[in-house]
Design an enzyme around this catalytic site. Structure first.
Site, mmCIF file in Angstrom:
data_model
loop_
_atom_site.group_PDB
_atom_site.id
_atom_site.type_symbol
_atom_site.label_atom_id
_atom_site.label_comp_id
_atom_site.label_asym_id
_atom_site.label_seq_id
_atom_site.Cartn_x
_atom_site.Cartn_y
_atom_site.Cartn_z
ATOM 1 N N SER A 143 -23.162 3.754 -9.979
ATOM 2 C CA SER A 143 -22.958 5.064 -9.362
ATOM 3 C C SER A 143 -21.845 4.990 -8.329
ATOM 4 C CB SER A 143 -24.246 5.530 -8.673
ATOM 5 O OG SER A 143 -25.317 5.650 -9.586
ATOM 6 N N SER A 144 -20.959 5.999 -8.330
ATOM 7 C CA SER A 144 -19.899 6.125 -7.340
ATOM 8 C C SER A 144 -18.986 4.891 -7.373
ATOM 9 C CB SER A 144 -20.500 6.376 -5.961
ATOM 10 O OG SER A 144 -19.510 6.744 -5.035
ATOM 11 N N SER A 145 -18.957 4.080 -6.315
ATOM 12 C CA SER A 145 -18.143 2.866 -6.346
ATOM 13 C C SER A 145 -18.601 1.933 -7.460
ATOM 14 C CB SER A 145 -18.220 2.149 -4.989
ATOM 15 O OG SER A 145 -17.366 1.033 -4.944
ATOM 16 N N ALA A 147 -19.772 2.999 -10.266
ATOM 17 C CA ALA A 147 -19.229 3.607 -11.483
ATOM 18 C C ALA A 147 -17.774 3.195 -11.674
ATOM 19 C CB ALA A 147 -19.339 5.125 -11.398
ATOM 20 N N HIS A 287 -22.108 14.836 -5.660
ATOM 21 C CA HIS A 287 -21.913 13.399 -5.758
ATOM 22 C C HIS A 287 -23.190 12.690 -5.319
ATOM 23 C CE1 HIS A 287 -19.320 9.880 -6.036
ATOM 24 N NE2 HIS A 287 -19.859 9.429 -4.920
#
Length: 303
Positions: A143-145, A147, A287
Site C-alpha cells: 500500500s502507498s509506498s 505499492a 488514499h
C-alpha cells in the site's frame, strides 16, 4: 507538497483498513534477526503458519510510509489467510526514518544494483532456503509506498516475482530522483509524480521498465492495480499511467470496463484477456484503497 504534510495522516491508516473482515492470525510475527543480507538495513519479519504447505508460496507484504512490518501484519489478513492456505508471508520493515521505501534511487530501481529492492529479494531467497518457500511462486503486494515498491520489484526483478497487487501507488520509475539518498525520512521525492503530473506515452513507460533489467527477455509479473478517484496524496492520474506502463510491457491493449466489480463504486479495467493486467478504479475512495486480500490470493493463484 511535502511528503509528510500529506501522507502522515492518510497513510498511517493505509494498512489498518481492509475490505475483507479482519481475522487475527493464529501465531505471532517473528523478526528474523539472522537475516543480514542487505545491502540496506531493511528488517525482515516473517509469518510461517503451523500448517505450512510443502514448497510454500511466498507473499511479500510491504507497508506504507509511517508504517512498520508489525502494523501491516496486524492491519491486514495475509497472515490469517496463511493459516488456511499454508503460504509464507514476508513483512519487510523500511530502514528509513520515516518508514518510506527507496523507490527513487538508481540502485533500487535497477536489477542487482542495491537499494531496498535487492534487500527484499534477498529476504525471499532467505525464506526459500530456511523456511521451505517455493522460488517459483513468489508474489508482492503493498500500500502507498509499499505499492510503489511492488511496482519497482516487478520491474527490476521480474525473474523473482510472478504477480503483484498494487494499492494506491505510482508507475515504476515515476519517483526517480538523480542522486537520491537512502536512509532519510523520504528516500527521494517527486512532487510532479505524486501530483499525477508525470505523463508519458505507454512506450516511454514501458521502455523505462525494460531499462531496469537490461537484456532480460523473460516474462514480467502479472499486475493488479487499485486506485481511488479521491486520492489526494498520490493523485488519481497515476492509475492511468500505471496501466499504460504495464500494458506496454505486456504488449496488450485495453479491452473493457466492468462496473460494480468487485463491489459497488468500483470499476474493473480489463486489458487483453484479463490474465496479465487488470485495474480497479474506486469511486470516491481516497488514499489508500482498502486491501482486498481474497482478490490478491485469487490473482496470485493461491486460492
Amino acid at each position: 507538497m511535502h511528503f509528510f504534510s500529506t501522507v502522515a495522516a492518510a497513510a498511517a491508516l493505509a494498512g489498518l483498513v481492509n475490505a475483507d473482515a479482519y481475522v487475527a492470525a493464529a501465531g505471532p510475527l517473528v523478526q528474523v534477526s539472522a537475516f543480514k543480507d542487505g545491502p540496506t538495513k531493511a528488517g525482515m519479519y516473517v509469518y510461517v503458519p503451523t500448517k505450512k504447505a510443502d514448497k510454500a508460496p511466498i507473499i511479500v507484504a510491504i507497508h506504507y510510509c509511517t508504517g512498520t512490518a508489525q502494523k501491516y501484519f496486524s492491519g491486514s489478513n495475509y497472515a490469517s489467510l496463511a493459516d488456511t492456505h499454508g503460504f509464507i508471508v514476508i513483512y519487510p520493515n523500511s530502514p528509513s526514518s520515516g518508514g518510506c521505501w527507496d523507490v527513487a534511487s538508481t540502485g533500487s530501481l535497477t536489477h542487482g544494483k542495491g537499494g531496498d529492492s535487492e534487500t527484499i529479494v534477498n529476504m525471499v531467497k532467505y525464506a526459500v532456503t530456511n523456511y521451505g518457500g517455493d522460488a517459483d511462486r513468489v508474489f508482492a503486494t503493498g500500500s502507498s509506498s509499499g505499492a510503489m515498491m511492488t511496482n519497482v520489484l516487478a520491474g527490476a526483478y521480474p525473474d523473482v516475482f510472478r504477480a503483484g497487487s498494487v494499492y494506491s501507488g505510482v508507475p515504476d520509475g515515476c519517483f526517480y530522483v538523480s542522486g537520491a539518498t537512502t536512509g532519510m525520512a523520504t528516500p527521494g521525492w517527486s512532487n510532479s509524480c505524486a501530483n499525477g503530473q508525470n505523463i508519458k506515452t505507454a512506450q516511454a513507460w514501458g521502455d523505462l521498465v525494460r531499462s531496469y533489467y537490461p537484456g532480460y527477455n523473460g516474462t514480467y509479473p502479472k499486475m493488479q492495480i487499485f486506485h481511488g478517484t479521491a486520492d489526494n496524496t498520490l493523485d488519481y492520474p497515476n492509475l492511468a499511467e500505471q496501466m499504460k506502463e504495464w500494458s506496454n510491457v505486456f504488449g496488450i491493449s485495453f479491452t473493457k470496463n466492468v462496473t460494480g466489480t468487485p463491489q459497488s463504486g468500483y470499476t474493473q479495467m480489463v486489458y487483453g484477456d484479463g490474465t496479465k493486467l487488470v485495474g480497479y478504479s474506486a469511486q470516491g475512495v481516497g488514499h489508500t484503497v482498502p486491501i482486498h486480500e481474497s482478490m490478491d490470493l485469487s490473482w496470485f493463484g493461491i486460492a
